[in-house]
Design a protein around this motif. Structure first.
Motif, PDB file in Angstrom:
ATOM      1  N   SER A 132      -1.335   5.940   4.542  1.00 11.23           N
ATOM      2  CA  SER A 132      -1.505   4.940   3.490  1.00 11.23           C
ATOM      3  C   SER A 132      -2.059   3.639   4.058  1.00 11.23           C
ATOM      4  O   SER A 132      -2.945   3.014   3.464  1.00 11.23           O
ATOM      5  CB  SER A 132      -0.171   4.675   2.781  1.00 11.23           C
ATOM      6  OG  SER A 132       0.293   5.825   2.113  1.00 11.23           O
ATOM      7  N   ALA A 133      -1.536   3.216   5.201  1.00 14.35           N
ATOM      8  CA  ALA A 133      -2.039   2.002   5.846  1.00 14.35           C
ATOM      9  C   ALA A 133      -3.483   2.194   6.299  1.00 14.35           C
ATOM     10  O   ALA A 133      -4.311   1.286   6.158  1.00 14.35           O
ATOM     11  CB  ALA A 133      -1.159   1.635   7.034  1.00 14.35           C
TER      12      ALA A 133
ATOM     13  N   ALA B 241      -5.677   1.682   3.490  1.00 20.75           N
ATOM     14  CA  ALA B 241      -5.808   0.264   3.156  1.00 20.75           C
ATOM     15  C   ALA B 241      -6.825  -0.415   4.068  1.00 20.75           C
ATOM     16  O   ALA B 241      -7.595  -1.280   3.619  1.00 20.75           O
ATOM     17  CB  ALA B 241      -4.447  -0.419   3.265  1.00 20.75           C
TER      18      ALA B 241
ATOM     19  N   TYR C 168       0.817  -1.218   0.000  1.00 17.91           N
ATOM     20  CA  TYR C 168       0.000   0.000   0.000  1.00 17.91           C
ATOM     21  C   TYR C 168       0.847   1.262   0.000  1.00 17.91           C
ATOM     22  O   TYR C 168       0.318   2.364  -0.087  1.00 17.91           O
ATOM     23  CB  TYR C 168      -0.963   0.014   1.187  1.00 17.91           C
ATOM     24  CG  TYR C 168      -0.318  -0.222   2.539  1.00 17.91           C
ATOM     25  CD1 TYR C 168       0.396   0.771   3.186  1.00 17.91           C
ATOM     26  CD2 TYR C 168      -0.443  -1.456   3.174  1.00 17.91           C
ATOM     27  CE1 TYR C 168       0.992   0.550   4.416  1.00 17.91           C
ATOM     28  CE2 TYR C 168       0.139  -1.690   4.409  1.00 17.91           C
ATOM     29  CZ  TYR C 168       0.851  -0.682   5.023  1.00 17.91           C
ATOM     30  OH  TYR C 168       1.432  -0.910   6.237  1.00 17.91           O
TER      31      TYR C 168
ATOM     32  N   GLY D 263       0.708  -1.624  10.047  1.00 20.22           N
ATOM     33  CA  GLY D 263       0.430  -0.313   9.488  1.00 20.22           C
ATOM     34  C   GLY D 263       0.728   0.795  10.486  1.00 20.22           C
ATOM     35  O   GLY D 263       0.556   0.620  11.690  1.00 20.22           O
TER      36      GLY D 263
ATOM     37  N   SER E 148      -1.088  -4.760   6.882  1.00 17.21           N
ATOM     38  CA  SER E 148      -1.737  -3.454   7.032  1.00 17.21           C
ATOM     39  C   SER E 148      -2.386  -3.321   8.407  1.00 17.21           C
ATOM     40  O   SER E 148      -2.248  -2.283   9.066  1.00 17.21           O
ATOM     41  CB  SER E 148      -2.765  -3.228   5.923  1.00 17.21           C
ATOM     42  OG  SER E 148      -3.635  -4.336   5.795  1.00 17.21           O
TER      43      SER E 148
ATOM     44  N   TYR F 215      -7.372  11.291   4.852  1.00 16.57           N
ATOM     45  CA  TYR F 215      -7.843  10.083   5.530  1.00 16.57           C
ATOM     46  C   TYR F 215      -9.030  10.383   6.440  1.00 16.57           C
ATOM     47  O   TYR F 215     -10.042   9.661   6.432  1.00 16.57           O
ATOM     48  CB  TYR F 215      -6.707   9.451   6.354  1.00 16.57           C
ATOM     49  CG  TYR F 215      -7.264   8.571   7.451  1.00 16.57           C
ATOM     50  CD1 TYR F 215      -7.876   7.354   7.141  1.00 16.57           C
ATOM     51  CD2 TYR F 215      -7.259   8.988   8.781  1.00 16.57           C
ATOM     52  CE1 TYR F 215      -8.437   6.572   8.128  1.00 16.57           C
ATOM     53  CE2 TYR F 215      -7.816   8.211   9.767  1.00 16.57           C
ATOM     54  CZ  TYR F 215      -8.407   6.999   9.441  1.00 16.57           C
ATOM     55  OH  TYR F 215      -8.980   6.240  10.423  1.00 16.57           O
TER      56      TYR F 215
ATOM     57  N   ASP G 221     -10.190   0.465   2.838  1.00 17.50           N
ATOM     58  CA  ASP G 221     -10.492  -0.348   1.657  1.00 17.50           C
ATOM     59  C   ASP G 221     -11.070  -1.700   2.077  1.00 17.50           C
ATOM     60  O   ASP G 221     -12.068  -2.174   1.508  1.00 17.50           O
ATOM     61  CB  ASP G 221      -9.233  -0.585   0.828  1.00 17.50           C
ATOM     62  CG  ASP G 221      -8.739   0.669   0.112  1.00 17.50           C
ATOM     63  OD1 ASP G 221      -9.524   1.626  -0.021  1.00 17.50           O
ATOM     64  OD2 ASP G 221      -7.559   0.673  -0.305  1.00 17.50           O
ATOM     65  N   ASP G 222     -10.427  -2.332   3.062  1.00 15.21           N
ATOM     66  CA  ASP G 222     -10.918  -3.628   3.550  1.00 15.21           C
ATOM     67  C   ASP G 222     -12.310  -3.497   4.153  1.00 15.21           C
ATOM     68  O   ASP G 222     -13.189  -4.348   3.935  1.00 15.21           O
ATOM     69  CB  ASP G 222      -9.953  -4.207   4.585  1.00 15.21           C
ATOM     70  CG  ASP G 222      -8.645  -4.673   3.966  1.00 15.21           C
ATOM     71  OD1 ASP G 222      -8.634  -5.008   2.762  1.00 15.21           O
ATOM     72  OD2 ASP G 222      -7.638  -4.712   4.700  1.00 15.21           O
TER      73      ASP G 222
END
Length: 332
Positions: A315-316, A319, A96, A311, A307, A181, A322-323
């Protein structure tokens, strides 16, 4: 009762220098090139947990001693790394993260070899307090060396990210990433609020020898879950505020009966695959696990450990969102 939002959700993400800089006592002053640019020898003074350092304003050869904020913030902003600690994972650098501006030597996980590091000709070395606690004096003799506090020291992940970004000279860019974020997390919370209000989630980690509930605490994935509006179980409440996990023996698995949904990952950090897999089978093949309401309902989801556990960056955090975008519709 719904828990209060995390620090990232309670305040604007540390506009100004904020708590991240207070952690190090860092100031951005230093000699300037009178021609209007910055010379390669310009520095800024930094106070940090292990002392003081004169840090280059524009570092050219950087060593990151941990794969958390030191590595992840550097790659997010193209900081010129010559070497960095990496994860015991495949790949050792999380996917990621941006690939950065060039190749760098992988130092492995938890390895600090002063003689080896001397060969890189670094002008800046950055690491968390754990990575520098035994070798700070020796490394400070090689280059400007800065230690930073992280969640191990009860400092929020985003504060650590801003602190490291300030040392690298990219604080404003890091602030923008954190703001992006936060906006996304708030949007996720609003979109899925009705569904999340009716579900309680436990986050689990299988280690080399036991099952742990990742508590509703300062730990990175817990903060992201809170920012996203995910409610945690009573079994996820830490016994002490500083506790980041609760250990469960195979005979205590029934404590997870208060979860509508289980999210789990295996290992983390210095991953030892065979032992972790053995632990996973020992717990999940047991009768108490099979009786859990979430298991019987098919509401058990595995997520990537690199992640969710390792993480330490915007960026983490993205991610993880996203999950959650993928998983939350399946909570119903």
């Amino acid at each position: 009762m719904e828990r209060p939002p995390s620090l990232l959700g309670r305040r604007t993400v540390l506009t100004g220098l904020g708590a991240g800089l207070a952690t190090l006592g860092l100031s951005a002053c230093g000699p300037r090139d009178t021609s209007g640019g910055q010379s390669t020898t310009d520095t800024k003074p930094v106070k940090h947990p292990y002392g003081k350092a004169d840090v280059p304003l524009s570092p050219q050869r950087v060593i990151a001693l941990d794969p958390g904020q030191a590595l992840q913030v550097a790659l997010e902003h193209g900081v010129p790394l010559v070497a960095s600690a990496t994860l015991d994972a495949d790949p050792p650098v999380p996917g990621y993260l941006p690939r950065g501006t060039g190749e760098f030597e992988h130092l492995g996980f938890g390895q600090v070899d002063v003689e080896r590091l001397a060969g890189f000709g670094a002008d800046l070395i950055v690491g968390n307090t754990a990575s520098l606690q035994d070798n700070y004096a020796a490394l400070a003799g090689l280059a400007s060396t800065v230690a930073y506090a992280n969640t191990r020291d009860a400092v929020e992940w985003h504060e650590s990210a801003l602190t490291v970004a300030e040392v690298y000279g990219v604080r404003e860019a890091q602030q923008r990433k954190l703001d992006e974020y936060r906006t996304r997390a708030e949007r996720f919370r609003a979109t899925h609020g009705n569904l999340l209000a009716g579900k309680k989630v436990a986050l689990l980690r299988f280690t080399t020898d036991e099952l742990r509930i990742v508590t509703d605490s300062i730990i990175f994935p817990s903060r992201i879950l809170t920012d996203a509006g995910v409610r945690r179980t009573e079994s996820s409440t830490p016994e002490q505020p500083e506790d980041t996990y609760t250990s469960l023996s195979p005979e205590q698995v029934s404590r997870l009966a208060d979860a509508d949904v289980l999210i789990h990952f295996s290992g983390g950090g210095a991953f030892e695959g065979g032992q972790v897999s053995s632990t996973f089978r020992r717990y999940t093949e047991g009768e108490l696990w099979q009786r859990l309401p979430s298991v019987r309902a098919g509401k058990v989801f595995e997520v990537p450990r690199v992640s969710w556990w390792d993480g330490a960056s915007a960026s983490a955090a993205g991610a993880l969102l996203d999950d959650l975008e993928r998983l939350v519709p399946q909570f119903a």
